[in-house]
Design a protein around this motif. Structure first.
Motif, PDB file in Angstrom:
ATOM      1  N   ALA A  56      -0.959 -21.030   6.417  1.00 25.96           N
ATOM      2  CA  ALA A  56      -0.755 -19.963   7.391  1.00 25.96           C
ATOM      3  C   ALA A  56      -0.275 -18.721   6.646  1.00 25.96           C
ATOM      4  CB  ALA A  56       0.268 -20.379   8.434  1.00 25.96           C
ATOM      5  N   LEU A  57      -0.515 -17.560   7.244  1.00 28.58           N
ATOM      6  CA  LEU A  57      -0.100 -16.296   6.625  1.00 28.58           C
ATOM      7  C   LEU A  57       0.500 -15.398   7.698  1.00 28.58           C
ATOM      8  CD1 LEU A  57      -0.064 -14.146   4.339  1.00 28.58           C
ATOM      9  CD2 LEU A  57      -2.429 -13.591   4.968  1.00 28.58           C
ATOM     10  N   VAL A  58       1.706 -14.919   7.433  1.00 23.47           N
ATOM     11  CA  VAL A  58       2.359 -13.920   8.285  1.00 23.47           C
ATOM     12  C   VAL A  58       2.503 -12.670   7.443  1.00 23.47           C
ATOM     13  CG1 VAL A  58       4.363 -13.330   9.688  1.00 23.47           C
ATOM     14  CG2 VAL A  58       3.617 -15.715   9.526  1.00 23.47           C
ATOM     15  N   VAL A  59       1.843 -11.591   7.856  1.00 27.09           N
ATOM     16  CA  VAL A  59       1.854 -10.369   7.057  1.00 27.09           C
ATOM     17  C   VAL A  59       2.462  -9.234   7.872  1.00 27.09           C
ATOM     18  CG1 VAL A  59      -0.560  -9.886   7.677  1.00 27.09           C
ATOM     19  CG2 VAL A  59       0.453  -8.752   5.702  1.00 27.09           C
ATOM     20  N   VAL A  60       3.514  -8.641   7.329  1.00 24.96           N
ATOM     21  CA  VAL A  60       4.149  -7.468   7.927  1.00 24.96           C
ATOM     22  C   VAL A  60       3.460  -6.230   7.373  1.00 24.96           C
ATOM     23  CG1 VAL A  60       6.228  -6.041   7.761  1.00 24.96           C
ATOM     24  CG2 VAL A  60       6.408  -8.443   8.441  1.00 24.96           C
ATOM     25  N   THR A  61       3.040  -5.346   8.256  1.00 25.92           N
ATOM     26  CA  THR A  61       2.329  -4.158   7.788  1.00 25.92           C
ATOM     27  C   THR A  61       2.418  -3.033   8.808  1.00 25.92           C
ATOM     28  OG1 THR A  61       0.192  -3.334   6.996  1.00 25.92           O
ATOM     29  CG2 THR A  61       0.128  -4.939   8.787  1.00 25.92           C
ATOM     30  N   HIS A  62       2.350  -1.810   8.311  1.00 31.99           N
ATOM     31  CA  HIS A  62       2.204  -0.647   9.190  1.00 31.99           C
ATOM     32  C   HIS A  62       0.762  -0.147   9.172  1.00 31.99           C
ATOM     33  CE1 HIS A  62       2.679   1.183   5.204  1.00 31.99           C
ATOM     34  NE2 HIS A  62       1.973   2.190   5.696  1.00 31.99           N
ATOM     35  N   ASP A  63      -0.079  -0.806   8.370  1.00 32.56           N
ATOM     36  CA  ASP A  63      -1.461  -0.392   8.174  1.00 32.56           C
ATOM     37  C   ASP A  63      -2.374  -1.230   9.069  1.00 32.56           C
ATOM     38  OD1 ASP A  63      -4.012   0.218   7.288  1.00 32.56           O
ATOM     39  OD2 ASP A  63      -3.456   0.266   5.168  1.00 32.56           O
ATOM     40  N   HIS A  64      -3.022  -0.586  10.019  1.00 33.03           N
ATOM     41  CA  HIS A  64      -3.863  -1.338  10.951  1.00 33.03           C
ATOM     42  C   HIS A  64      -5.127  -1.878  10.295  1.00 33.03           C
ATOM     43  CE1 HIS A  64      -1.488  -0.767  14.553  1.00 33.03           C
ATOM     44  NE2 HIS A  64      -1.243   0.466  14.145  1.00 33.03           N
ATOM     45  N   ARG A  65      -5.501  -1.359   9.121  1.00 38.39           N
ATOM     46  CA  ARG A  65      -6.611  -1.955   8.381  1.00 38.39           C
ATOM     47  C   ARG A  65      -6.220  -3.333   7.867  1.00 38.39           C
ATOM     48  NH1 ARG A  65      -7.617   2.817   4.204  1.00 38.39           N
ATOM     49  NH2 ARG A  65      -5.351   2.594   4.239  1.00 38.39           N
ATOM     50  N   VAL A  66      -4.947  -3.491   7.508  1.00 34.42           N
ATOM     51  CA  VAL A  66      -4.451  -4.802   7.092  1.00 34.42           C
ATOM     52  C   VAL A  66      -4.391  -5.732   8.294  1.00 34.42           C
ATOM     53  CG1 VAL A  66      -2.499  -6.050   6.102  1.00 34.42           C
ATOM     54  CG2 VAL A  66      -3.148  -3.814   5.168  1.00 34.42           C
ATOM     55  N   ALA A  67      -3.885  -5.215   9.415  1.00 34.55           N
ATOM     56  CA  ALA A  67      -3.771  -6.042  10.619  1.00 34.55           C
ATOM     57  C   ALA A  67      -5.123  -6.531  11.109  1.00 34.55           C
ATOM     58  CB  ALA A  67      -3.068  -5.248  11.718  1.00 34.55           C
ATOM     59  N   ALA A  68      -6.177  -5.783  10.803  1.00 33.85           N
ATOM     60  CA  ALA A  68      -7.510  -6.126  11.299  1.00 33.85           C
ATOM     61  C   ALA A  68      -8.036  -7.440  10.731  1.00 33.85           C
ATOM     62  CB  ALA A  68      -8.492  -4.999  10.993  1.00 33.85           C
ATOM     63  N   VAL A  69      -7.470  -7.931   9.613  1.00 30.16           N
ATOM     64  CA  VAL A  69      -7.942  -9.187   9.035  1.00 30.16           C
ATOM     65  C   VAL A  69      -7.286 -10.387   9.699  1.00 30.16           C
ATOM     66  CG1 VAL A  69      -8.264  -8.036   6.809  1.00 30.16           C
ATOM     67  CG2 VAL A  69      -6.189  -9.400   7.202  1.00 30.16           C
ATOM     68  N   ALA A  70      -6.304 -10.156  10.562  1.00 30.96           N
ATOM     69  CA  ALA A  70      -5.536 -11.246  11.154  1.00 30.96           C
ATOM     70  C   ALA A  70      -6.265 -11.871  12.337  1.00 30.96           C
ATOM     71  CB  ALA A  70      -4.168 -10.745  11.589  1.00 30.96           C
ATOM     72  N   ASP A  71      -5.865 -13.087  12.657  1.00 30.25           N
ATOM     73  CA  ASP A  71      -6.359 -13.752  13.862  1.00 30.25           C
ATOM     74  C   ASP A  71      -5.640 -13.211  15.100  1.00 30.25           C
ATOM     75  OD1 ASP A  71      -7.986 -15.615  12.351  1.00 30.25           O
ATOM     76  OD2 ASP A  71      -6.117 -16.637  11.831  1.00 30.25           O
ATOM     77  N   ARG A  72      -4.421 -12.744  14.873  1.00 31.69           N
ATOM     78  CA  ARG A  72      -3.599 -12.307  15.998  1.00 31.69           C
ATOM     79  C   ARG A  72      -2.624 -11.257  15.512  1.00 31.69           C
ATOM     80  NH1 ARG A  72       1.132 -14.842  18.131  1.00 31.69           N
ATOM     81  NH2 ARG A  72       0.840 -16.539  16.632  1.00 31.69           N
ATOM     82  N   GLU A  73      -2.308 -10.298  16.367  1.00 30.93           N
ATOM     83  CA  GLU A  73      -1.367  -9.239  16.015  1.00 30.93           C
ATOM     84  C   GLU A  73      -0.187  -9.246  16.985  1.00 30.93           C
ATOM     85  OE1 GLU A  73      -1.135  -4.336  15.630  1.00 30.93           O
ATOM     86  OE2 GLU A  73      -3.074  -5.354  15.812  1.00 30.93           O
ATOM     87  N   VAL A  74       0.992  -9.081  16.437  1.00 34.25           N
ATOM     88  CA  VAL A  74       2.211  -8.965  17.232  1.00 34.25           C
ATOM     89  C   VAL A  74       2.876  -7.653  16.854  1.00 34.25           C
ATOM     90  CG1 VAL A  74       4.512  -9.928  17.660  1.00 34.25           C
ATOM     91  CG2 VAL A  74       2.545 -11.459  17.424  1.00 34.25           C
ATOM     92  N   GLU A  75       3.210  -6.851  17.827  1.00 30.93           N
ATOM     93  CA  GLU A  75       3.831  -5.562  17.563  1.00 30.93           C
ATOM     94  C   GLU A  75       5.329  -5.648  17.814  1.00 30.93           C
ATOM     95  OE1 GLU A  75       3.116  -0.837  18.512  1.00 30.93           O
ATOM     96  OE2 GLU A  75       2.418  -2.333  19.955  1.00 30.93           O
ATOM     97  N   MET A  76       6.091  -4.995  16.938  1.00 32.92           N
ATOM     98  CA  MET A  76       7.541  -4.953  17.112  1.00 32.92           C
ATOM     99  C   MET A  76       7.992  -3.544  17.442  1.00 32.92           C
ATOM    100  SD  MET A  76       9.471  -7.509  14.538  1.00 32.92           S
ATOM    101  CE  MET A  76      10.865  -7.415  15.663  1.00 32.92           C
ATOM    102  N   ARG A  77       8.916  -3.468  18.388  1.00 34.37           N
ATOM    103  CA  ARG A  77       9.559  -2.198  18.724  1.00 34.37           C
ATOM    104  C   ARG A  77      11.001  -2.484  19.091  1.00 34.37           C
ATOM    105  NH1 ARG A  77       6.467   2.174  18.831  1.00 34.37           N
ATOM    106  NH2 ARG A  77       4.206   1.894  18.926  1.00 34.37           N
ATOM    107  N   ASP A  78      11.904  -1.770  18.415  1.00 32.57           N
ATOM    108  CA  ASP A  78      13.335  -1.882  18.727  1.00 32.57           C
ATOM    109  C   ASP A  78      13.823  -3.325  18.692  1.00 32.57           C
ATOM    110  OD1 ASP A  78      13.435   0.908  19.151  1.00 32.57           O
ATOM    111  OD2 ASP A  78      12.744   0.637  21.207  1.00 32.57           O
ATOM    112  N   GLY A  79      13.352  -4.089  17.695  1.00 34.42           N
ATOM    113  CA  GLY A  79      13.860  -5.441  17.501  1.00 34.42           C
ATOM    114  C   GLY A  79      13.274  -6.491  18.415  1.00 34.42           C
ATOM    115  N   LEU A  80      12.231  -6.120  19.175  1.00 35.65           N
ATOM    116  CA  LEU A  80      11.583  -7.056  20.089  1.00 35.65           C
ATOM    117  C   LEU A  80      10.104  -7.192  19.723  1.00 35.65           C
ATOM    118  CD1 LEU A  80      13.170  -5.776  23.421  1.00 35.65           C
ATOM    119  CD2 LEU A  80      13.595  -8.013  22.366  1.00 35.65           C
TER     120      LEU A  80
END
Length: 228
Positions: A196-220
């Motif tokens: 499994a791979l969990v990748v933290v990124t601010h680059d949506h080109r990186v996020a595009a390779v994922a199976d699923r995206e989770v967004e964080m805002r204000d610690g949530l």
């Protein structure tokens, strides 16, 4: 049939540094072999969440479970040993040991687990070959390009055959071409290993390779519409 039973589960995680609440109830589950991108603005808690899931730090409250084992209740030493055995960690600047060659850096996690030097070196060379950087095996980090150094760091993260790899802004310090090459190598290597791979990124080109995206805002955490 794909196993969707969570390998890693963080539930209602809170973490405060001084007066700053980095996590305020964040939750995330990761299935075996899944690639999850954690996105969001700077200061949203992405890296803190990753470090809690990886057992680098313990949350103030909430639970982190890895293969039905509670990480947050383990001692720091026990979490460190578990990371060496079953978790790969790739950081933004690689954090290779500057005095060691590429093959020595990659072999280091195996040597810390008392594997023989010859066995550790052979495994390290095989991993460098798989990542396409065997030609810098005898080079030290200062003699490599940024992209080469990051692929060496990925090789080091994968040499122990981890079940899950955590990558914190793995392309953030690289130019576009080197970043794309490092990302492709990371995804191919983790998928090839079945990790499994969990990748933290601010680059949506990186996020595009994922199976699923989770967004964080204000610690949530907030789920993003499925990418595939």
């Amino acid at each position: 049939m794909t196993d969707t039973t969570p390998m890693v589960r963080g539930v209602d995680l809170h973490k405060t540094f001084g007066r700053t609440a980095a996590l305020r109830g964040a939750s995330l589950e990761v299935a075996p072999g899944e690639i999850v991108a954690v996105t969001g603005p700077s200061g949203s808690g992405k890296s803190t969440l990753l470090h809690c899931l990886a057992g680098v730090i313990a949350p103030d409250s909430g639970s982190v479970t890895y293969r039905d084992r509670r990480l947050d209740s383990l001692s720091a030493d026990a979490r460190t040993r578990l990371r060496r055995l079953e978790v790969g960690l790739v950081l933004q600047f690689g954090q290779l040991v500057p005095e060691l060659t590429a093959v020595e850096n990659v072999a280091l996690p195996l040597l810390l687990e008392k594997r023989s030097r010859s066995e550790a070196q052979a495994a390290a060379l095989e991993e460098l070959e798989r990542l396409g950087v065997a030609d810098v095996a005898d080079a030290r980090p200062g003699e490599m390009s940024g992209g080469e150094a990051q692929r060496v760091a990925i090789a080091r993260a994968l040499v122990t055959s981890p079940s899950v790899v955590y990558a914190d802004e793995p392309t953030g310090a690289l130019d576009t071409v080197a970043g794309e090459q490092a990302l492709a190598a990371l995804v191919a290597a983790t998928r090839g290993a079945g990790a499994a791979l969990v990748v933290v990124t601010h680059d949506h080109r990186v996020a595009a390779v994922a199976d699923r995206e989770v967004e964080m805002r204000d610690g949530l955490t907030e789920p993003v519409e499925a990418l595939r």
